[in-house]
Write a protein that holds these residues in place. Sequence first.
Motif: not given
Length: 187
Positions: A44-46, A51-53, A56
Amino acid sequence: MTVNPASSRRRAVPGMRAAAALLAVAGIFTAGIIAPPAAGAGERDVGAETKLPLPRYVSIRADTVNARRGPGLDYRIDWVFQRAGLPVRIIDEYQHWRRIVDSDDAGGWVYHALLTARRTALVTAERVALRSEPADTSAARAIAEQGVVAALERCRPDWCEVTAGNRSGWVPKSAIWGVDPDEVFGD
């Protein structure tokens, strides 16, 4: 002119360090026992909610923010962040809660409304010059001491433009925390 840091960033809740040490000795870790299970490495990268990176950077919205052991009010408070504007890194999401860490990897779960997308940086170098251009040879406009929190205006591969108080200038990325080494924005 020297820009001085504010006094306090966070404080530990009494007894939490000992409790964390006991949990570590007992082999109990936060992933899966007192927090929702995290996805496997690279899956997973969001964020599941926004649904944001992930991860962060964001900043603390309020002067006092409780960081809890898990995503909910029923979980124990491990840290109290005491500095609005402090940059933190969101590393996980669960419903309306965000798991954050600071520059020392201390943190916990905080309610999303206590964070803001406004980007800031923490000066980690003992002292750093705010320069007129992104180059070591350009004129110094001010000196920022370790612990100063500055607004991030834009970043290039090796330099970021920051504003601290009424002073602005360029600083090397290596002198601040709150931006990834390869991150570029604002140009």
